[in-house]
Enzyme design. Structure first.
Site, short mmCIF file in Angstrom:
data_model
loop_
_atom_site.label_atom_id
_atom_site.label_comp_id
_atom_site.label_asym_id
_atom_site.label_seq_id
_atom_site.Cartn_x
_atom_site.Cartn_y
_atom_site.Cartn_z
N HIS B 85 69.27 55.30 4.25
CA HIS B 85 69.42 53.98 4.04
C HIS B 85 68.24 52.99 4.93
O HIS B 85 67.51 52.42 4.11
CB HIS B 85 70.71 53.39 4.57
N ASP B 114 41.43 38.39 -9.50
CA ASP B 114 42.31 39.73 -9.45
C ASP B 114 42.13 39.99 -8.17
O ASP B 114 41.50 39.33 -7.18
CB ASP B 114 41.99 40.64 -10.37
N TRP B 150 66.18 56.91 11.12
CA TRP B 150 64.99 56.30 10.43
C TRP B 150 63.87 56.56 11.26
O TRP B 150 62.80 56.54 11.03
CB TRP B 150 65.11 55.02 9.76
N SER B 178 49.84 54.92 0.58
CA SER B 178 50.02 53.58 -0.45
C SER B 178 49.69 52.40 0.52
O SER B 178 49.11 51.48 -0.03
CB SER B 178 51.43 53.90 -1.05
N SER B 179 50.56 52.33 1.56
CA SER B 179 50.26 51.09 2.33
C SER B 179 49.26 50.78 2.98
O SER B 179 48.85 49.72 2.86
CB SER B 179 51.41 51.29 3.58
N HIS B 262 56.77 48.74 16.39
CA HIS B 262 57.14 47.59 16.69
C HIS B 262 56.27 46.57 15.96
O HIS B 262 56.87 45.82 15.29
CB HIS B 262 56.94 47.07 18.13
N GLU B 264 55.27 47.35 13.00
CA GLU B 264 56.24 47.43 11.81
C GLU B 264 57.02 46.28 11.50
O GLU B 264 57.34 45.76 10.39
CB GLU B 264 56.74 48.79 11.55
N TYR B 266 57.21 43.57 12.64
CA TYR B 266 56.46 42.43 12.24
C TYR B 266 55.85 42.22 11.01
O TYR B 266 55.73 41.22 10.20
CB TYR B 266 55.51 41.72 13.35
N SER B 277 57.03 28.91 4.99
CA SER B 277 56.26 27.84 5.43
C SER B 277 55.50 27.13 4.06
O SER B 277 55.17 26.14 4.04
CB SER B 277 54.92 28.33 6.20
N HIS B 311 60.22 48.05 24.51
CA HIS B 311 61.53 47.50 24.81
C HIS B 311 62.44 48.10 23.88
O HIS B 311 63.70 47.91 24.06
CB HIS B 311 61.28 45.89 24.38
N HIS B 312 62.06 49.12 23.08
CA HIS B 312 63.11 49.85 22.46
C HIS B 312 63.48 51.07 23.10
O HIS B 312 64.49 51.88 22.75
CB HIS B 312 62.62 50.52 21.21
N THR B 337 57.19 32.03 18.03
CA THR B 337 58.18 32.27 17.09
C THR B 337 58.89 30.98 17.36
O THR B 337 59.09 30.30 16.26
CB THR B 337 59.41 33.43 17.36
N LYS B 340 57.04 28.38 15.44
CA LYS B 340 57.29 28.27 14.11
C LYS B 340 58.43 27.69 13.66
O LYS B 340 58.63 26.85 12.71
CB LYS B 340 57.36 29.69 13.61
N ARG B 459 76.30 52.80 17.63
CA ARG B 459 75.97 53.02 16.42
C ARG B 459 75.63 54.42 15.97
O ARG B 459 75.70 55.31 16.70
CB ARG B 459 74.50 52.19 16.01
#
Lengths: 297, 535
Positions: B85, B114, B150, B178-179, B262, B264, B266, B277, B311-312, B337, B340, B459
């Site tokens: 998931h 293009d 994950w 790909s990315s 991390h 990732e 963002y 925006s 921080h993880h 943030t 924003k 979890r």
């Protein structure tokens, strides 16, 4: 069709028509991923299967795709479809690709630094980890190169003198010769171009041959293998991925050599040559980093 | 931004482009395409299908957690569901959806014919279905699919994983390829393909945020490739990167993973900021408040994202100095943030607001994303994180930023630009049903997770203590309702693709500004063959 307007200088941005090659490439990567995954399982768990064949088929298809795709692009380029703007796209694309490669190596250098500066000292009881050492790994002393692991694997370190130093000199010289080949191309000195490019390819091959010898030496004489703890891990993965990149770079240079013989490049228009040469210089810089951080320090 | 364009005009473009190719027919159009709009459509449909597949797995998780005790699935299968998931939603749904939007919109927004490298663009897309085919099929191999979360922490992914880990590793490798190619394409397009006069500080914010996202992608996807490579060699080839017996360290895995992970997160939210925006000024009928500060805030968030990864890992026993550094660096992110959120609210201040469907989703985004941001701030505080770590509070936090954040922004974007893509207005009644059902159910789903998390429910465990039963029942009901609500979206999209609905004007929305609103609706197959000049 866009091409029909062609032979005249093409200033509009060239947006290619439909192309079969990307999907061929996607199928190739699919076969490579499935094949490599299954091959890994079969090889290490002693199972029977088609992993190896699938992988080989994928690599073959990738070759077909690269040849077809590049042929397509060479034809377009030779018939004047490309504008200066498109040339910039290719160059910028190549530079960002090289940056992604830098970050790939950064992951392994990061592992090397973390193990040396943090993990091993902590296992040896540094910082506030006295009890870790005392209770979990009694008698383990932190050191680098890690020739005796906490689990008790013994090995010997690879010195920097001899083969590695010679290889460093070889790669550095190859960067210089490739540069002079490029200068020869820009000044339309054909002989300088072909000779210098040929010498670069030769140096690349010698480097790879010596690397193989060094690996044989490590396995046979030093007992330094992929399984001999974090020192061997970082050594073989860093030098191994570098070796793969040198192999790829050499193949690129060989292709460029034949394209030079065919007269594909002009003093002003030679993106493929420039990209290949950037790639070679990048591989050299990685080696210099390797030589310092893996071999000397 | 008001970009007055000296438009060569589509009439001229059509006259000139008569021998120009339109959309080819049949399946070949999609397999061989080099057209950014086709590729954008492919990405978006692929992302939506993956969203439904990943969502179905979430339904399995919620069905199992409906009651305490084990009743529906085996614990190992439960673990596979949470793992796949997560992987599908991150790499298969959110990221491809943003890439699809980038493909559709960036060339139209900057006046380019293009993407810069159209064939590579096609390759980037077609790798993805194959990558996920491998990942999903690994669920059916002997021993089951990936079951280590994950984040594939070592030693779960090395010592304790099944053989299918090899398939997982190589599928992540090709997703990464790909990315990276997609990101290179975006950067080169923005650097090299802007129409004359489209200066940096005139670029729409969606373009800006995607440019910065693409930098992040190129910088961290290769690190992920390195991490999975080390997992592969540790599991199959006897290396000891994450094994203390060989001088390695399982915590090192977490450092490498989160150095990727991390930035990732963002990658999954910066394009959302760009979308919001674009939408808020349209329906507030005011220019975006603080355009330049938005650009700088986005860049600051991206730079900070490289120095907050640990921080993880507050509970892994890092030295105190490291915990303090990562705590304060993380809290620093709330400054840009906050800029924003302030700017979006200030844009609406005294605006002539209307509440069309994209605006509803954008407003829900601002409120609910901010809730996720605030719970993130709580998690950033080291001492309290010791309590929250690995509880449902974390699950609540990242689902608020990813579902009501990233996913809501994608839905807002689809509703905002869909009329431009199809030339017809979508079914507004269905859309409003979709919005309200999603909004209510998503909060029933995720809000109580804060409570059970604070009370200590861990979890990734298929069972829980009786005290959490009532809340979990509500969470599951919310989950099923949210899942069903997305079928409304599916129905709406199918209707839209069948060209049902009223024709719309070129501008579509009254307050919309920007190059993409000056071309016809639906957008022609090729736009800006000749670049417009922006004054």
């Amino acid at each position: 069709m866009a091409q029909q307007e062609a032979p005249v200088a093409y200033e509009k941005y060239y947006v290619p028509d439909q192309s079969p090659w990307p999907i061929v490439g996607a199928v190739a990567l699919f076969l490579i991923a499935v094949g490599a995954g299954n091959f890994t399982i079969e090889m290490t768990k002693g199972k029977e299967g088609f992993g190896g064949y699938t992988l080989a088929a994928g690599l073959f298809l990738l070759m077909v795709m690269l040849v077809g795709w590049f042929k397509n692009q060479i034809d377009e380029s030779m018939s004047g479809l490309y504008s200066a703007q498109l040339g910039r796209s290719y160059r910028q694309g190549m530079l960002w690709f090289i940056f992604s490669e830098v970050m790939f190596f950064a992951a392994f250098f990061g592992a090397l630094f973390y193990a040396r500066m943090i993990a091993i000292p902590w296992l040896g009881g540094a910082s506030n980890n006295a009890m870790t050492n005392e209770v979990l790994w009694p008698g383990f002393e932190a050191m680098w190169p890690l020739v005796s692991t906490p689990g008790g694997i013994q090995t010997q370190a690879m010195g920097w003198m001899g083969l590695p130093a010679i290889n460093t000199v070889i790669l550095l010289i190859s960067s210089v010769t490739l540069h002079y080949a490029h200068v020869g191309l820009e000044q339309a000195k054909r002989k300088q171009l072909t000779v210098m490019l040929g010498v670069t390819i030769l140096l690349g091959c010698i480097f790879l041959g010596l690397q193989v010898q060094e690996y044989v030496h490590a396995y046979r004489d030093l007992g330094l293998t992929l399984q001999s703890g974090i020192y061997g891990n970082t050594f073989f993965l860093l030098t191994g991925f570098h070796g793969l990149h040198v192999t790829l770079g050499t193949i690129i240079l060989i292709v460029l050599f034949f394209r030079v013989l065919k007269g594909h490049f002009t003093p002003k228009e030679h993106f493929a040559f420039q990209a290949g040469s950037w790639y070679w210089h990048f591989v050299d810089v990685v080696w210099v980093m390797l030589f310092f951080f893996v071999y000397i320090l | 931004m008001s970009t007055a364009t000296e438009h060569v005009g589509h009439d001229a473009e059509h006259a000139h482009g008569e021998h120009h190719h339109g959309a080819p027919a049949g399946i070949k159009r999609w397999l061989f395409t080099t057209n950014h709009k086709d590729i954008g459509t492919l990405y978006l449909w692929f992302a939506f299908i993956m969203f439904l597949v990943g969502g179905a797995m979430a339904m399995v998780i919620r069905a199992e957690l409906f009651q305490p005790g084990l009743q529906i699935v085996e614990p190992n299968f439960f673990n596979q569901m949470t793992t796949v998931h997560g992987l599908i939603m991150v790499f298969g749904a959110v990221m491809p959806a943003f890439t699809g939007l980038a493909n559709w919109l960036i060339p139209m927004m900057i006046g380019a014919p293009d993407m810069a490298l159209p064939r590579m663009n096609n390759w980037s897309f077609w790798i993805l279905p194959f990558a996920f085919l491998i990942l999903l099929s690994s669920l059916f191999v002997e021993g089951g699919g990936p079951a280590f979360g994950w984040t594939f922490y070592a030693p779960l992914s090395t010592t304790y994983s099944g053989d299918s880990t090899a398939l997982f590793v190589f599928s992540v490798h090709i997703m990464g390829i790909s990315s990276i190619m997609g990101a290179i394409n975006v950067i080169v397009t923005i650097f090299n393909m802007r129409a004359p006069g489209m200066t940096w500080m005139k670029m729409p914010l969606f373009v800006w945020t995607w440019l910065i996202t693409a930098f992040l992608l190129i910088a961290v996807m290769p690190v992920l490739a390195g991490a999975v490579t080390m997992v592969l060699t540790d599991k199959f080839f006897g290396t000891h990167f994450f094994d203390a017996a060989g001088g390695g360290d399982p915590v090192m895995f977490q450092h490498i993973f989160w150095f990727f992970g991390h930035p990732e997160v963002y990658i999954m939210i910066l394009p959302a900021f760009g979308i919001i925006s674009q939408i808020i000024p349209t329906f507030a009928r005011k220019r975006l408040f603080g355009y330049a500060s938005m650009v700088y805030a986005t860049a600051s968030i991206a730079l900070l994202s490289f120095i907050v990864w640990a921080h993880h890992m507050f509970t892994t026993g890092m030295p105190l100095a490291a915990e303090m550094f990562f705590m304060f660096a993380t809290m620093l992110i709330s400054v840009p943030t906050g800029v924003k959120v302030f700017n979006w609210v200030a844009t609406m201040w005294r605006g002539s607001m209307t509440f069309e469907v994209p605006m509803l989703f954008a407003l829900a985004f601002i409120v609910l994303f901010t809730i996720g941001g605030l719970s993130g701030l709580m998690l950033a505080i080291t001492p309290v994180d010791f309590q929250y770590h690995d509880t449902y509070f974390v699950v609540a936090h990242f689902h608020y930023v990813l579902v009501t954040g990233a996913v809501f922004s994608i839905m807002a974007a689809v509703y905002y630009w869909l009329p431009k893509w199809t030339g017809r207005m979508f079914d507004i009644t269905l859309a409003k049903w979709h919005f309200w059902c999603s909004l209510i159910s998503v909060n029933v789903l995720f809000f109580p997770m804060h409570f059970v998390g604070l009370a200590g429910m861990p979890r990734r465990i298929p069972d829980y203590a009786l005290q959490f039963a009532d809340f979990n029942k509500w969470i599951s009901i919310g989950g099923f309702a949210f899942g069903l609500s997305q079928l409304i979206f599916l129905a709406l999209l199918i209707k839209a693709c069948r060209h049902q609905g009223e024709k719309v004007s070129d501008q579509v929305w009254e307050g919309a500004e920007g190059l993409e609103w000056e071309i016809p609706s639906p957008a022609p197959y090729h736009t800006f063959d000749t670049p417009p000049v922006i004054k």
